[in-house]
Design an enzyme around this catalytic site. Sequence first.
Site, PDB file in Angstrom:
ATOM      1  N   GLU A  76       0.822  -1.213   0.000  1.00 51.07           N
ATOM      2  CA  GLU A  76       0.000   0.000   0.000  1.00 51.07           C
ATOM      3  C   GLU A  76       0.858   1.266   0.000  1.00 51.07           C
ATOM      4  O   GLU A  76       0.409   2.344   0.400  1.00 51.07           O
ATOM      5  CB  GLU A  76      -0.948   0.029   1.210  1.00 51.07           C
ATOM      6  CG  GLU A  76      -1.969  -1.073   1.240  1.00 51.07           C
ATOM      7  CD  GLU A  76      -2.993  -1.017   0.112  1.00 51.07           C
ATOM      8  OE1 GLU A  76      -2.799  -0.230  -0.844  1.00 51.07           O
ATOM      9  OE2 GLU A  76      -3.967  -1.764   0.184  1.00 51.07           O
ATOM     10  N   HIS A  95      -2.050   2.426   8.573  1.00 49.44           N
ATOM     11  CA  HIS A  95      -3.217   1.803   7.939  1.00 49.44           C
ATOM     12  C   HIS A  95      -3.484   0.461   8.605  1.00 49.44           C
ATOM     13  O   HIS A  95      -2.551  -0.318   8.831  1.00 49.44           O
ATOM     14  CB  HIS A  95      -2.973   1.614   6.438  1.00 49.44           C
ATOM     15  CG  HIS A  95      -3.944   0.669   5.803  1.00 49.44           C
ATOM     16  ND1 HIS A  95      -5.303   0.865   5.851  1.00 49.44           N
ATOM     17  CD2 HIS A  95      -3.761  -0.498   5.133  1.00 49.44           C
ATOM     18  CE1 HIS A  95      -5.907  -0.137   5.234  1.00 49.44           C
ATOM     19  NE2 HIS A  95      -4.999  -0.983   4.791  1.00 49.44           N
ATOM     20  N   HIS A  97      -7.020  -2.554   9.722  1.00 50.21           N
ATOM     21  CA  HIS A  97      -8.391  -3.000   9.483  1.00 50.21           C
ATOM     22  C   HIS A  97      -9.086  -3.234  10.833  1.00 50.21           C
ATOM     23  O   HIS A  97      -9.532  -4.351  11.111  1.00 50.21           O
ATOM     24  CB  HIS A  97      -8.410  -4.314   8.690  1.00 50.21           C
ATOM     25  CG  HIS A  97      -7.658  -4.278   7.398  1.00 50.21           C
ATOM     26  ND1 HIS A  97      -7.300  -5.417   6.714  1.00 50.21           N
ATOM     27  CD2 HIS A  97      -7.190  -3.243   6.650  1.00 50.21           C
ATOM     28  CE1 HIS A  97      -6.645  -5.086   5.603  1.00 50.21           C
ATOM     29  NE2 HIS A  97      -6.557  -3.771   5.549  1.00 50.21           N
ATOM     30  N   HIS A 158     -12.791  -1.869   3.207  1.00 51.63           N
ATOM     31  CA  HIS A 158     -11.372  -2.181   3.358  1.00 51.63           C
ATOM     32  C   HIS A 158     -10.863  -1.971   4.792  1.00 51.63           C
ATOM     33  O   HIS A 158     -10.542  -2.935   5.474  1.00 51.63           O
ATOM     34  CB  HIS A 158     -10.595  -1.333   2.341  1.00 51.63           C
ATOM     35  CG  HIS A 158      -9.124  -1.565   2.350  1.00 51.63           C
ATOM     36  ND1 HIS A 158      -8.280  -1.092   1.369  1.00 51.63           N
ATOM     37  CD2 HIS A 158      -8.321  -2.221   3.231  1.00 51.63           C
ATOM     38  CE1 HIS A 158      -7.042  -1.454   1.643  1.00 51.63           C
ATOM     39  NE2 HIS A 158      -7.038  -2.129   2.767  1.00 51.63           N
TER      40      HIS A 158
HETATM   41 ZN   LIG Z   1      -5.486  -2.786   3.969  1.00 50.72          ZN
END
Ligand SMILES: [Zn+2]
Length: 289
Positions: A76, A95, A97, A158
């Site tokens: 990413e 980042h 989840h 996401h």
């Molecule tokens: Zn991700």
Amino acid sequence: MTTESALRADIVEVGRRMYARGYTASNDGNISARLGDDRLVMTPKSVCKGFMTPDMMCITDLAGKKLQGDRDPSSEMLMHLEVYRQRPDVRAVVHAHPPIATGFAVAGIPLNRAVLAEVLCTLGSIPIADYATPSTAELPAAVGKYVKAHDGMLLANHGALTMGADIMSAYYKMETVEHFAKISLVARMLGGERLLSRDEVTRLEKLRGSYGIAAPAPICPEPLDAARLDCQVVQAPPSAAGERLVPDTASARQRPPAPSGSHVGPDEEIRLTYSELTALIEDAVRQLK
Ligand SMILES: [Zn+2]
């Protein structure tokens, strides 16, 4: 400890905390930080964030070219580069989840209701960036739309993205996003939030910075224009009588009328057409928004 070794150690620590708190599973998530003015230190691709060591990190330039490291940088990386390109003040990006916030992202529900003073004074609103295929150039484009005015956002279907002046502050914003999502979910299960009034939000906006973190853009004035990207859209209804807490009338208006004159027992069968069932489900989803 040099700056570089301190950054490597902070990334390892934040990765460990994210994994321990269930914000990432398996090899999910990524973390990066500015190293001086022209380089980034970043988590590598395909490693569990809970078990990293400082030597695993990659060093890249601001275009994403690897300068140092045995492993390749995060898949990413493009999303991180876009944040640094648009926000010279940002020195770290996280980042993950986290499951409750990601649930909101999957349901298409932004965390933009005026509910908690701490959130309004720090992050402000948490919008949802449009769905984009992970690791492609679509994702930086979707994120780029909201980056200037927000330090935290959901990524549709996401996860979540946060940023800050250093690695710990970017990580703490991820904690705030997940905590806020959890509280919002519980409040909705208990019948819905009472919202802070528009006047109270204006009062709180003047306190921004007093928590040591200031949102990057002001709260959008009424009437709300969802297309504006230079301010933060916050759902805060006006209150005529000066109350500071206001029932969420927007959702209440959308609730279907209570059935009248029906005497259906709890164990009796009822018949619904497919379109009636669809309408009921759509109403239920709208109430959550
Ligand atoms: Zn991700």
